[in-house]
Design a protein around this motif. Structure first.
Motif, PDB file in Angstrom:
ATOM      1  N   ASP A   1      16.360   3.764  -0.455  1.00  0.00           N
ATOM      2  CA  ASP A   1      16.705   4.803  -1.041  1.00  0.00           C
ATOM      3  C   ASP A   1      16.736   6.093  -0.567  1.00  0.00           C
ATOM      4  OD1 ASP A   1      14.143   5.289  -1.170  1.00  0.00           O
ATOM      5  OD2 ASP A   1      13.960   5.145  -3.488  1.00  0.00           O
ATOM      6  N   GLY A   2      16.349   5.902   0.557  1.00  0.00           N
ATOM      7  CA  GLY A   2      16.085   7.176   1.683  1.00  0.00           C
ATOM      8  C   GLY A   2      14.759   7.847   1.405  1.00  0.00           C
ATOM      9  N   ALA A   3      13.786   7.606   0.911  1.00  0.00           N
ATOM     10  CA  ALA A   3      12.701   8.231   0.597  1.00  0.00           C
ATOM     11  C   ALA A   3      11.678   7.449   1.659  1.00  0.00           C
ATOM     12  CB  ALA A   3      11.873   7.675  -0.763  1.00  0.00           C
ATOM     13  N   SER A   4      10.979   8.453   2.201  1.00  0.00           N
ATOM     14  CA  SER A   4       9.948   8.005   3.110  1.00  0.00           C
ATOM     15  C   SER A   4       8.608   8.138   2.891  1.00  0.00           C
ATOM     16  CB  SER A   4      10.626   9.189   4.640  1.00  0.00           C
ATOM     17  OG  SER A   4       9.584   8.799   5.502  1.00  0.00           O
ATOM     18  N   VAL A   5       7.969   7.179   3.465  1.00  0.00           N
ATOM     19  CA  VAL A   5       6.528   7.250   3.246  1.00  0.00           C
ATOM     20  C   VAL A   5       5.930   7.243   4.920  1.00  0.00           C
ATOM     21  CG1 VAL A   5       4.357   6.084   2.594  1.00  0.00           C
ATOM     22  CG2 VAL A   5       6.242   6.232   0.996  1.00  0.00           C
ATOM     23  N   GLY A   6       5.499   8.161   5.313  1.00  0.00           N
ATOM     24  CA  GLY A   6       4.952   8.293   6.699  1.00  0.00           C
ATOM     25  C   GLY A   6       3.639   7.793   6.833  1.00  0.00           C
ATOM     26  N   ALA A   7       3.291   7.751   8.123  1.00  0.00           N
ATOM     27  CA  ALA A   7       1.908   7.045   8.457  1.00  0.00           C
ATOM     28  C   ALA A   7       0.794   8.120   7.811  1.00  0.00           C
ATOM     29  CB  ALA A   7       1.746   7.023  10.000  1.00  0.00           C
ATOM     30  N   GLN A   8       1.071   9.320   7.685  1.00  0.00           N
ATOM     31  CA  GLN A   8      -0.168  10.029   7.369  1.00  0.00           C
ATOM     32  C   GLN A   8       0.115  10.168   5.778  1.00  0.00           C
ATOM     33  OE1 GLN A   8       2.564  11.097   8.965  1.00  0.00           O
ATOM     34  NE2 GLN A   8       3.271  13.020   8.309  1.00  0.00           N
ATOM     35  N   ASP A   9       1.379   9.993   5.148  1.00  0.00           N
ATOM     36  CA  ASP A   9       1.499  10.199   3.829  1.00  0.00           C
ATOM     37  C   ASP A   9       0.735   9.219   2.833  1.00  0.00           C
ATOM     38  OD1 ASP A   9       3.011  12.228   4.143  1.00  0.00           O
ATOM     39  OD2 ASP A   9       4.824  11.147   4.150  1.00  0.00           O
ATOM     40  N   ARG A  10       0.537   7.663   3.599  1.00  0.00           N
ATOM     41  CA  ARG A  10       0.104   6.737   2.855  1.00  0.00           C
ATOM     42  C   ARG A  10      -1.365   6.840   2.473  1.00  0.00           C
ATOM     43  NH1 ARG A  10      -0.329   1.866   5.987  1.00  0.00           N
ATOM     44  NH2 ARG A  10      -0.533   3.485   7.791  1.00  0.00           N
TER      45      ARG A  10
ATOM     46  N   LEU B   1       0.766  -1.143  -0.005  1.00  0.00           N
ATOM     47  CA  LEU B   1       0.041  -0.055   0.032  1.00  0.00           C
ATOM     48  C   LEU B   1       0.835   1.170  -0.064  1.00  0.00           C
ATOM     49  CD1 LEU B   1      -2.821  -0.977   2.586  1.00  0.00           C
ATOM     50  CD2 LEU B   1      -3.132  -0.602   0.177  1.00  0.00           C
ATOM     51  N   ALA B   2       2.045   1.095   0.710  1.00  0.00           N
ATOM     52  CA  ALA B   2       3.047   2.460   0.798  1.00  0.00           C
ATOM     53  C   ALA B   2       3.912   2.422  -0.692  1.00  0.00           C
ATOM     54  CB  ALA B   2       3.529   2.226   2.076  1.00  0.00           C
ATOM     55  N   GLY B   3       3.713   1.448  -1.378  1.00  0.00           N
ATOM     56  CA  GLY B   3       4.736   1.461  -2.566  1.00  0.00           C
ATOM     57  C   GLY B   3       5.998   0.530  -2.632  1.00  0.00           C
ATOM     58  N   TYR B   4       5.813  -0.114  -1.728  1.00  0.00           N
ATOM     59  CA  TYR B   4       7.247  -1.169  -1.355  1.00  0.00           C
ATOM     60  C   TYR B   4       6.906  -2.463  -1.785  1.00  0.00           C
ATOM     61  CZ  TYR B   4       9.353   3.163   0.680  1.00  0.00           C
ATOM     62  OH  TYR B   4       9.971   4.432   0.956  1.00  0.00           O
ATOM     63  N   PRO B   5       7.324  -3.148  -2.811  1.00  0.00           N
ATOM     64  CA  PRO B   5       6.972  -4.497  -3.309  1.00  0.00           C
ATOM     65  C   PRO B   5       7.785  -5.408  -2.440  1.00  0.00           C
ATOM     66  CG  PRO B   5       8.339  -3.255  -5.216  1.00  0.00           C
ATOM     67  CD  PRO B   5       7.991  -2.371  -4.260  1.00  0.00           C
ATOM     68  N   ARG B   6       8.853  -5.011  -2.025  1.00  0.00           N
ATOM     69  CA  ARG B   6       9.705  -5.992  -1.466  1.00  0.00           C
ATOM     70  C   ARG B   6      10.199  -5.801  -0.099  1.00  0.00           C
ATOM     71  NH1 ARG B   6      11.117  -5.954  -6.605  1.00  0.00           N
ATOM     72  NH2 ARG B   6      13.013  -4.609  -6.052  1.00  0.00           N
ATOM     73  N   ILE B   7      10.630  -6.636   0.853  1.00  0.00           N
ATOM     74  CA  ILE B   7      10.974  -6.125   2.270  1.00  0.00           C
ATOM     75  C   ILE B   7      12.448  -5.707   2.073  1.00  0.00           C
ATOM     76  CG2 ILE B   7      11.946  -7.078   4.341  1.00  0.00           C
ATOM     77  CD1 ILE B   7       9.728  -8.812   4.484  1.00  0.00           C
ATOM     78  N   ARG B   8      13.373  -5.981   1.235  1.00  0.00           N
ATOM     79  CA  ARG B   8      14.582  -5.548   0.971  1.00  0.00           C
ATOM     80  C   ARG B   8      14.561  -4.063   0.273  1.00  0.00           C
ATOM     81  NH1 ARG B   8      14.851  -9.459  -3.442  1.00  0.00           N
ATOM     82  NH2 ARG B   8      14.483  -8.376  -5.470  1.00  0.00           N
ATOM     83  N   ASP B   9      13.346  -3.603  -0.015  1.00  0.00           N
ATOM     84  CA  ASP B   9      13.216  -2.052  -0.482  1.00  0.00           C
ATOM     85  C   ASP B   9      12.984  -1.161   0.741  1.00  0.00           C
ATOM     86  OD1 ASP B   9      13.507  -3.148  -3.268  1.00  0.00           O
ATOM     87  OD2 ASP B   9      11.234  -3.250  -3.429  1.00  0.00           O
ATOM     88  N   VAL B  10      13.006  -1.513   1.664  1.00  0.00           N
ATOM     89  CA  VAL B  10      12.585  -0.775   3.092  1.00  0.00           C
ATOM     90  C   VAL B  10      13.859  -1.076   3.852  1.00  0.00           C
ATOM     91  CG1 VAL B  10      11.151  -0.578   4.975  1.00  0.00           C
ATOM     92  CG2 VAL B  10      10.135  -1.508   2.914  1.00  0.00           C
ATOM     93  N   ALA B  11      14.398   0.302   4.004  1.00  0.00           N
ATOM     94  CA  ALA B  11      15.499   0.207   5.002  1.00  0.00           C
ATOM     95  C   ALA B  11      14.836   0.304   6.418  1.00  0.00           C
ATOM     96  CB  ALA B  11      16.205   1.668   4.786  1.00  0.00           C
ATOM     97  N   TRP B  12      13.933   0.900   6.832  1.00  0.00           N
ATOM     98  CA  TRP B  12      13.380   1.002   8.081  1.00  0.00           C
ATOM     99  C   TRP B  12      11.624   1.031   8.172  1.00  0.00           C
ATOM    100  CZ3 TRP B  12      16.244   0.878  12.595  1.00  0.00           C
ATOM    101  CH2 TRP B  12      17.591   1.158  12.058  1.00  0.00           C
ATOM    102  N   ALA B  13      11.142   0.313   8.894  1.00  0.00           N
ATOM    103  CA  ALA B  13       9.725   0.302   8.922  1.00  0.00           C
ATOM    104  C   ALA B  13       9.399   0.575  10.609  1.00  0.00           C
ATOM    105  CB  ALA B  13       8.807  -0.971   8.318  1.00  0.00           C
ATOM    106  N   ILE B  14       8.537   1.400  10.835  1.00  0.00           N
ATOM    107  CA  ILE B  14       8.286   1.675  12.351  1.00  0.00           C
ATOM    108  C   ILE B  14       6.839   1.632  12.461  1.00  0.00           C
ATOM    109  CG2 ILE B  14       8.784   3.349  14.230  1.00  0.00           C
ATOM    110  CD1 ILE B  14      10.998   4.443  12.446  1.00  0.00           C
ATOM    111  N   LEU B  15       6.395   0.622  13.478  1.00  0.00           N
ATOM    112  CA  LEU B  15       4.997   0.757  13.992  1.00  0.00           C
ATOM    113  C   LEU B  15       4.875   2.085  14.924  1.00  0.00           C
ATOM    114  CD1 LEU B  15       2.354  -0.646  14.273  1.00  0.00           C
ATOM    115  CD2 LEU B  15       3.077  -1.876  16.092  1.00  0.00           C
ATOM    116  N   GLU B  16       4.140   2.782  14.463  1.00  0.00           N
ATOM    117  CA  GLU B  16       3.957   4.027  15.457  1.00  0.00           C
ATOM    118  C   GLU B  16       3.024   3.821  16.628  1.00  0.00           C
ATOM    119  OE1 GLU B  16       5.753   6.437  14.789  1.00  0.00           O
ATOM    120  OE2 GLU B  16       6.387   6.225  12.786  1.00  0.00           O
ATOM    121  N   THR B  17       2.942   4.715  17.486  1.00  0.00           N
ATOM    122  CA  THR B  17       2.015   4.425  18.666  1.00  0.00           C
ATOM    123  C   THR B  17       0.546   4.378  18.387  1.00  0.00           C
ATOM    124  OG1 THR B  17       2.011   6.712  19.041  1.00  0.00           O
ATOM    125  CG2 THR B  17       3.888   5.320  20.404  1.00  0.00           C
ATOM    126  N   ASN B  18       0.074   4.906  17.374  1.00  0.00           N
ATOM    127  CA  ASN B  18      -1.150   5.048  17.024  1.00  0.00           C
ATOM    128  C   ASN B  18      -1.538   3.937  15.804  1.00  0.00           C
ATOM    129  OD1 ASN B  18      -0.030   5.481  14.431  1.00  0.00           O
ATOM    130  ND2 ASN B  18      -1.178   7.520  14.225  1.00  0.00           N
TER     131      ASN B  18
END
Length: 185
Positions: A171-180, A145-162
């Motif tokens: 690649d350094g691009a960020s997709v935040g919780a609100q951006d999705r 849903l965030a545009g990352y097809p594979r786990i290796r494409d993600v440097a960090w995934a963070i489960l937020e408190t909400n």
């Protein structure tokens, strides 16, 4: 005077006499307070899940829970005053906890929890998933849903408190919780 009244017992204490409105209303406040903290603790135990991540059974359970709470709080009081008092009590405690979280980082950490890293440098952290009862399939679905097809494409995934997940791409691009939720992405 001079008459013996039959003893009437509630769950563990006497029931307020019909003319004793103050005690009946205070009983609602005490019941609402107890139910607020029981519900708060229960929801903390359920973990960080968004409404969209719940199964149909979990959603129905939460809806039924509302009716059960109402019965436990107002007991046999179906008055507008009783319902208003129960709602105001819940709102009061919600505001108190919100202010306590705002004023104290320690209380905020206790009440809200902390964000948890679930993917680090393209590697899924199984222990952190287990703590929040998340499956690999759920994480992969959120990644797509965030545009990352594979786990290796993600440097960090963070489960937020909400309950939302923020992704930072390899690649350094960020997709935040609100951006999705932004249709422009």
């Amino acid at each position: 005077p001079g008459q013996d009244r039959p003893v009437r017992w509630g769950a563990s204490r006497r029931i307020a006499e019909p003319g004793d409105k103050g005690a009946a209303l205070m009983d609602i406040v005490l019941r609402a307070t107890a139910m607020f903290f029981i519900l708060y603790g229960l929801l903390r135990l359920l973990g960080k899940r968004e409404l969209s991540q719940m199964t149909p059974f979990e959603l129905v359970t939460l809806i039924v829970l509302g009716d059960l709470i109402q019965q436990g709080v107002t007991h046999n009081d179906f008055s507008l005053t009783g319902a208003t008092l129960a709602i105001v009590t819940f709102a009061f405690w919600g505001i108190v906890l919100s202010w306590a979280s705002y004023l104290s980082p320690r209380v905020e950490k206790l009440l809200e929890g902390e964000p948890r890293v679930i993917i680090r440098h393209g590697e899924l952290l199984a222990d952190n998933l287990r703590r929040d009862r998340l499956t690999r399939a759920e994480i992969e679905s959120e990644m797509r849903l965030a545009g990352y097809p594979r786990i290796r494409d993600v440097a960090w995934a963070i489960l937020e408190t909400n309950g939302k997940i923020s992704f930072i791409g390899a690649d350094g691009a960020s997709v935040g919780a609100q951006d999705r939720d932004d249709p422009a992405l």
